[in-house]
Design an enzyme around this catalytic site. Structure first.
Site, PDB file in Angstrom:
ATOM      1  N   MET A  30       0.836  -1.197   0.000  1.00  0.00           N
ATOM      2  CA  MET A  30       0.000   0.000   0.000  1.00  0.00           C
ATOM      3  C   MET A  30       0.881   1.261   0.000  1.00  0.00           C
ATOM      4  SD  MET A  30      -3.440  -0.901   2.025  1.00  0.00           S
ATOM      5  CE  MET A  30      -2.841  -0.615   3.672  1.00  0.00           C
TER       6      MET A  30
ATOM      7  N   GLY B 157      11.105  -2.969   5.406  1.00  0.00           N
ATOM      8  CA  GLY B 157      10.360  -4.237   5.378  1.00  0.00           C
ATOM      9  C   GLY B 157       9.857  -4.542   3.976  1.00  0.00           C
ATOM     10  N   HIS B 158       9.245  -3.543   3.349  1.00  0.00           N
ATOM     11  CA  HIS B 158       8.780  -3.733   1.965  1.00  0.00           C
ATOM     12  C   HIS B 158       9.948  -4.076   1.049  1.00  0.00           C
ATOM     13  CE1 HIS B 158       5.608  -0.766   3.455  1.00  0.00           C
ATOM     14  NE2 HIS B 158       4.861  -1.774   3.043  1.00  0.00           N
TER      15      HIS B 158
ATOM     16  N   GLY C 282       4.696 -10.356   3.890  1.00  0.00           N
ATOM     17  CA  GLY C 282       5.464 -10.284   5.130  1.00  0.00           C
ATOM     18  C   GLY C 282       4.868 -11.152   6.227  1.00  0.00           C
TER      19      GLY C 282
ATOM     20  N   LYS D  87       5.050 -10.315   9.115  1.00  0.00           N
ATOM     21  CA  LYS D  87       4.500  -9.321  10.053  1.00  0.00           C
ATOM     22  C   LYS D  87       2.970  -9.430  10.109  1.00  0.00           C
ATOM     23  CE  LYS D  87       4.065  -4.840  11.683  1.00  0.00           C
ATOM     24  NZ  LYS D  87       2.734  -4.505  11.308  1.00  0.00           N
TER      25      LYS D  87
ATOM     26  N   LEU E  92       8.788  -2.617  11.735  1.00  0.00           N
ATOM     27  CA  LEU E  92       8.554  -1.483  10.837  1.00  0.00           C
ATOM     28  C   LEU E  92       7.130  -1.561  10.301  1.00  0.00           C
ATOM     29  CD1 LEU E  92      11.879  -1.360   8.780  1.00  0.00           C
ATOM     30  CD2 LEU E  92      11.281  -0.147  10.886  1.00  0.00           C
TER      31      LEU E  92
ATOM     32  N   SER F  45       4.111   1.131   8.083  1.00  0.00           N
ATOM     33  CA  SER F  45       3.787   2.459   7.536  1.00  0.00           C
ATOM     34  C   SER F  45       3.084   3.297   8.594  1.00  0.00           C
ATOM     35  CB  SER F  45       2.895   2.319   6.311  1.00  0.00           C
ATOM     36  OG  SER F  45       3.525   1.504   5.349  1.00  0.00           O
TER      37      SER F  45
HETATM   38  P1  AMP Z   1       1.403  -2.925   3.494  1.00  0.00           P
HETATM   39  O1  AMP Z   1       1.979  -1.915   2.573  1.00  0.00           O
HETATM   40  O2  AMP Z   1       1.401  -2.512   4.925  1.00  0.00           O
HETATM   41  O3  AMP Z   1       0.094  -3.473   3.008  1.00  0.00           O
HETATM   42  O4  AMP Z   1       2.390  -4.165   3.449  1.00  0.00           O
HETATM   43  C1  AMP Z   1       2.777  -4.738   2.231  1.00  0.00           C
HETATM   44  C2  AMP Z   1       3.552  -5.992   2.513  1.00  0.00           C
HETATM   45  O5  AMP Z   1       4.702  -5.687   3.294  1.00  0.00           O
HETATM   46  C3  AMP Z   1       2.745  -7.035   3.298  1.00  0.00           C
HETATM   47  O6  AMP Z   1       3.022  -8.320   2.770  1.00  0.00           O
HETATM   48  C4  AMP Z   1       3.282  -6.880   4.696  1.00  0.00           C
HETATM   49  O7  AMP Z   1       3.182  -8.063   5.467  1.00  0.00           O
HETATM   50  C5  AMP Z   1       4.739  -6.546   4.417  1.00  0.00           C
HETATM   51  N1  AMP Z   1       5.364  -5.886   5.567  1.00  0.00           N
HETATM   52  C6  AMP Z   1       4.859  -4.859   6.293  1.00  0.00           C
HETATM   53  N2  AMP Z   1       5.685  -4.539   7.305  1.00  0.00           N
HETATM   54  C7  AMP Z   1       6.746  -5.383   7.218  1.00  0.00           C
HETATM   55  C8  AMP Z   1       7.952  -5.553   7.980  1.00  0.00           C
HETATM   56  N3  AMP Z   1       8.224  -4.803   9.044  1.00  0.00           N
HETATM   57  N4  AMP Z   1       8.807  -6.537   7.601  1.00  0.00           N
HETATM   58  C9  AMP Z   1       8.537  -7.319   6.508  1.00  0.00           C
HETATM   59  N5  AMP Z   1       7.429  -7.190   5.757  1.00  0.00           N
HETATM   60  C10 AMP Z   1       6.541  -6.239   6.098  1.00  0.00           C
END
Ligand code: AMP
Length: 286
Positions: A30, A36-37, A151, A153, A188, A190
């Site tokens: 997103m 992490g991303h 992730g 996470k 980590l 967002s």
């Molecule tokens: P999001 O942008 O929050 O929807 O996350 C996109 C992807 O990044 C998802 O697969 C999350 O699980 C992964 N993600 C978010 N935070 C972390 C992190 N700290 N370490 C590894 N992957 C992460």
């Protein structure tokens, strides 16, 4: 890196890659990218010739009282970061492009397994996983990846999506990337940008309480209810409001029993207006 905003252009590109016999990996996000991303992107590149990252703040996975309109959007920075990391294509569609019939009347993908979708995150965020599965299924259909990376996470999300792929016979292998953390241990996210410096220090209690619970379980504690109560106590002592702190079987999030070797301890807590989420995997010697 190609910047793509329409389904038609994305299809054209993946068709050309496929005709050349190349494989494709997808990293859905997103945006508001952090390390992490980027670790997901690195893992994706290890498993396919071409990496697509998507940036799409998906309205259908936010509840009515959640932060869809305030969700941090940092598109230019994200684009530069993905290009530097060697991503081949950034797919960043509009809401109208993703849901041409309209968000409210769009076909939904519901992963109905009760342990997976209606507990924990599903209980505290009703409809969230239907929104996630509905958008990831669309991204899979548009990008036709061989591999997708998510992730650890968001552990429950990972299981929901693995289940969707299995149930719908999607020819996609899902890889999980370990959670990237700040030096303090804070996972980590967002949404960490909503936290003040003082709150960031408080928030460390989430990882610390999970680590302590993991250590207790690893060293033989089988009274999981008392591990959970102690976890909640530690969160409250740090000024957080726990929503859940629970020891589960890693394979399917069913309630942990003494005979299970592979467990996951999951927790969610509120700190002011921010909702924090984390988990730890624990392997027990039986
Ligand atoms: P999001 O942008 O929050 O929807 O996350 C996109 C992807 O990044 C998802 O697969 C999350 O699980 C992964 N993600 C978010 N935070 C972390 C992190 N700290 N370490 C590894 N992957 C992460």
């Amino acid at each position: 890196m190609q910047l793509i905003s329409t389904v038609a252009e994305m299809r054209e590109l993946v068709t050309a890659w496929r005709e050349a016999g190349d494989t494709i990996s997808l990293v859905p996000t997103m945006g508001n990218l952090h390390a992490g991303h980027m670790s997901l992107v690195t893992l994706a590149a290890e498993h396919a010739e071409h990496v697509i990252a998507s940036v799409f703040v998906n309205p259908t996975q936010f509840g009515p009282d959640e932060d869809f309109s305030e969700y941090p959007r940092t598109f230019d920075m994200d684009q530069r970061r993905l290009a530097r990391a060697g991503v081949d294509a950034l797919f960043a569609p509009t809401v109208e492009e993703m849901y041409p019939a309209g968000v409210d009347v769009a076909t939904q993908v519901q992963v109905p397994v009760s342990e997976l979708s209606s507990q924990l995150e599903g209980e505290w965020r009703p409809g969230h996983f239907t929104g996630v599965a509905s958008v990831v299924c669309r991204l899979f259909n548009i990008c036709t990846p061989d591999v997708a990376v998510f992730g650890q996470k968001d552990y429950q999300q990972l299981l929901v999506l693995r289940r969707m792929v299995a149930d719908l016979h999607l020819p996609i292998t899902i890889f999980a990337a370990p959670t990237e953390r700040a030096d303090s241990g804070l996972a980590l996210s967002s949404r960490n940008s909503y936290l003040s410096d003082e709150q960031k220090e408080q928030a460390v209690a989430l990882q610390a309480s999970l680590a302590a619970a993991g250590e207790a379980v690893r060293s033989g504690q089988t009274d999981f209810a008392s591990v959970e109560a102690e976890g909640r106590r530690q969160l409250e002592a740090a000024g957080l409001s726990p929503e859940y702190f629970t020891v589960r079987r890693a394979a399917d999030l069913s309630v942990a029993e003494e005979r299970h070797a592979n467990l996951v301890i999951l927790a969610a807590a509120r700190l002011g207006d921010v909702r924090l989420l984390d988990n730890i995997l624990v392997t027990r010697d039986l």
